[in-house]
Design an enzyme around this catalytic site. Sequence first.
Site, PDB file in Angstrom:
ATOM      1  N   VAL A 176       0.896  -1.166   0.000  1.00 28.73           N
ATOM      2  CA  VAL A 176       0.000   0.000   0.000  1.00 28.73           C
ATOM      3  C   VAL A 176       0.933   1.214   0.000  1.00 28.73           C
ATOM      4  O   VAL A 176       1.383   1.661   1.047  1.00 28.73           O
ATOM      5  CB  VAL A 176      -0.933   0.008   1.220  1.00 28.73           C
ATOM      6  CG1 VAL A 176      -1.840   1.235   1.195  1.00 28.73           C
ATOM      7  CG2 VAL A 176      -1.781  -1.263   1.256  1.00 28.73           C
ATOM      8  N   PRO A 177       1.270   1.733  -1.178  1.00 28.12           N
ATOM      9  CA  PRO A 177       2.410   2.647  -1.330  1.00 28.12           C
ATOM     10  C   PRO A 177       2.124   4.084  -0.910  1.00 28.12           C
ATOM     11  O   PRO A 177       2.072   5.006  -1.744  1.00 28.12           O
ATOM     12  CB  PRO A 177       2.709   2.557  -2.828  1.00 28.12           C
ATOM     13  CG  PRO A 177       1.365   2.329  -3.454  1.00 28.12           C
ATOM     14  CD  PRO A 177       0.633   1.432  -2.481  1.00 28.12           C
ATOM     15  N   CYS A 178       2.000   4.299   0.374  1.00 28.68           N
ATOM     16  CA  CYS A 178       1.699   5.645   0.850  1.00 28.68           C
ATOM     17  C   CYS A 178       2.869   6.608   0.663  1.00 28.68           C
ATOM     18  O   CYS A 178       2.690   7.824   0.820  1.00 28.68           O
ATOM     19  CB  CYS A 178       1.267   5.597   2.312  1.00 28.68           C
ATOM     20  SG  CYS A 178      -0.439   5.015   2.522  1.00 28.68           S
ATOM     21  N   HIS A 179       4.057   6.090   0.315  1.00 25.51           N
ATOM     22  CA  HIS A 179       5.147   7.014  -0.013  1.00 25.51           C
ATOM     23  C   HIS A 179       4.839   7.784  -1.292  1.00 25.51           C
ATOM     24  O   HIS A 179       5.441   8.834  -1.545  1.00 25.51           O
ATOM     25  CB  HIS A 179       6.477   6.258  -0.150  1.00 25.51           C
ATOM     26  CG  HIS A 179       6.498   5.234  -1.231  1.00 25.51           C
ATOM     27  ND1 HIS A 179       5.918   3.988  -1.096  1.00 25.51           N
ATOM     28  CD2 HIS A 179       7.030   5.260  -2.486  1.00 25.51           C
ATOM     29  CE1 HIS A 179       6.108   3.288  -2.199  1.00 25.51           C
ATOM     30  NE2 HIS A 179       6.761   4.039  -3.075  1.00 25.51           N
TER      31      HIS A 179
END
Length: 214
Positions: A176-179
């Site tokens: 879950v690529p919150c970056h």
Amino acid sequence: MGVTRQRDSVGASRTAGRHAGAGDTAVRTYRYTVAGWGVGELAVRGGLLVAHALPSPRRRPGRQPPASLPGDPPQGGASTPEDTLTVDPSRERDGFVSDLCRRFAAHLAGTPVSYDDVTVDEDGLTEFQRELLGAARSVQWGEVVTYGGLAALAGRPRAARAAGSFCAANRLSLVVPCHRIVAAGKDEPFGIGGYGSSGLRLKRRLLAREGTLL
């Protein structure tokens, strides 16, 4: 509490302990090593990814993470999963772990990878949190969206603050690529935004691996 450790062909180790009454809801944590990054962890339950911590040089393969029950729901990638493992860590439904660790290593080396096929544990999330999780997963390699943009993708364009809170508590790094979720800029299109307790240096490093410089 008894602890066992085993190592697989990609250098991912797994630590097993026992929770009282865990049964089929057992959570197992696995550790893996990525050169230049350190030791990472992921937690799985029933074939689902519960949490993933990015590799850190501060973590050592032989050190046991703090013991706690997995009572908190997954919040979406930046903090260490602190779940001890339980019985039978060799269950076939955990067979995806080795491949996933390989993908993590490739990702951190700058090779584009996808996690679209990885099923994550959404137990305990609200409907809106599930929408935010799905929206964050739709942001692909090399792309960024703002917190407001993420909220809009989740169906609530005015909920940028809630989207930011979701990302700050994210426990499913990379998958879950919150970056890739950033702030709206003033003089520039985007600002770096936050990255929970992991800090902006790590966020910039992850984005740079994907060709995005902020």
